[in-house]
Each structure stands twice: as C-alpha cells, then as structure tokens.
Design a protein around this motif. Structure first.
Motif, short mmCIF file in Angstrom:
data_model
loop_
_atom_site.label_atom_id
_atom_site.label_comp_id
_atom_site.label_asym_id
_atom_site.label_seq_id
_atom_site.Cartn_x
_atom_site.Cartn_y
_atom_site.Cartn_z
N ILE A 6 0.84 -1.20 0.00
CA ILE A 6 0.00 0.00 0.00
C ILE A 6 0.87 1.25 0.00
O ILE A 6 0.65 2.18 -0.79
CB ILE A 6 -0.97 -0.01 1.20
CG1 ILE A 6 -2.00 -1.13 1.04
CG2 ILE A 6 -1.65 1.35 1.36
CD1 ILE A 6 -2.84 -1.39 2.27
N CYS A 9 2.43 1.85 -3.40
CA CYS A 9 1.44 2.39 -4.35
C CYS A 9 1.22 3.88 -4.12
O CYS A 9 1.17 4.67 -5.07
CB CYS A 9 0.11 1.66 -4.21
SG CYS A 9 0.07 -0.03 -4.83
N LEU A 10 1.10 4.27 -2.85
CA LEU A 10 0.80 5.67 -2.53
C LEU A 10 1.99 6.60 -2.74
O LEU A 10 1.81 7.83 -2.77
CB LEU A 10 0.27 5.77 -1.10
CG LEU A 10 -1.09 5.09 -0.88
CD1 LEU A 10 -1.47 5.13 0.59
CD2 LEU A 10 -2.17 5.71 -1.76
N ALA A 15 -0.90 9.51 -6.81
CA ALA A 15 -1.69 8.38 -6.31
C ALA A 15 -2.63 8.83 -5.18
O ALA A 15 -2.21 9.56 -4.28
CB ALA A 15 -0.79 7.26 -5.83
N PRO A 17 -5.73 7.29 -2.52
CA PRO A 17 -6.49 6.14 -2.02
C PRO A 17 -7.98 6.44 -2.01
O PRO A 17 -8.39 7.54 -1.63
CB PRO A 17 -5.95 5.95 -0.60
CG PRO A 17 -5.54 7.33 -0.17
CD PRO A 17 -5.09 8.03 -1.44
N ILE A 28 -6.58 2.39 -5.54
CA ILE A 28 -5.61 3.47 -5.65
C ILE A 28 -5.64 3.96 -7.10
O ILE A 28 -5.49 3.18 -8.04
CB ILE A 28 -4.21 3.01 -5.22
CG1 ILE A 28 -4.30 2.47 -3.79
CG2 ILE A 28 -3.21 4.16 -5.32
CD1 ILE A 28 -3.05 1.87 -3.26
#
Length: 119
Positions: A6, A9-10, A15, A17, A28
């Motif tokens: 996570i 990804c962020l 990006a 959420p 995402i």
C-alpha cells in the motif's frame, strides 16, 4: 507485506487512495483512473489487482502460481496477485510500477505533464 505494498502504491506521483466499493477494498487511482485494487479474498488473504500488458500478464501467470487473471476485472489486462509471500515483494513492486505506467500513459497529455511536474 500488505502495508508495504500500500505504501509503495501511494508513493507514486498523483496516487490517491479511495474506497468506492466499501471500506474492505482499497482502490488506488491516479487522475481518477485505477491502477491498483487491494482486497481480501474468501480465504481472508490480501490480494492486489494490477493492470498489465497482456503478453507480460500471461508470462507472470506462468511464472507464479499466485498470479492469476484479474478477479472481477478484464482478464486479459488485469492480474490478481495473492499477497502471501510466494511472489517476492520486489517483483510486486515492479508489477505496480508497470500498472501505474500503463494507466498514466493513457491519460491526456496535459494530465501526464501535471503529474510529471508534481513533487
């Protein structure tokens, strides 16, 4: 492992959420387009869905038992990866980068440029 995924990804530029399918699923997005979906399967194992070039997707499915056609997604363009440690985290990071790049590449030029300029 799930938390590292996570966080990775962020860290991608732009990006964001979101939880459009309820609190159990994390989507995402970049500029409103999904590049990762994280949820738990019926066995309560975390899974990530990632966009993928069809040829690469097929190769990854052959290489790893826990990389399968995307659950509830276009099976040609999405993979589901069970986050149980059987796929090395570094390989998952590469898959995330590939998914993100595919999505960003399809954005209008002005949005791609604004992402590139953001810090």
């Amino acid at each position: 492992m799930k938390q590292n995924i996570i966080e990775y990804c962020l860290e991608k530029k732009g990006a964001v959420p979101t939880h459009p399918f309820g609190p159990e699923s994390l989507v995402i997005k970049v500029e409103g387009k999904m590049f990762a979906l994280i949820f738990e399967n019926i066995a309560s194992q975390p899974v990530i869905n990632l966009k993928c070039d069809p040829v690469i997707a097929a190769n990854l499915r052959e290489q790893y038992d826990n990389v399968r056609p995307g659950y509830h997604m276009n099976k040609k363009h999405w993979n589901s990866i069970t986050l149980d440690g059987s796929v090395p985290e570094q390989d998952i990071f590469l898959m995330i980068g590939h998914s993100y790049d595919l999505v960003v590449k399809k954005l209008p030029k002005s949005l791609r440029e604004s992402i590139a300029e953001s810090s």
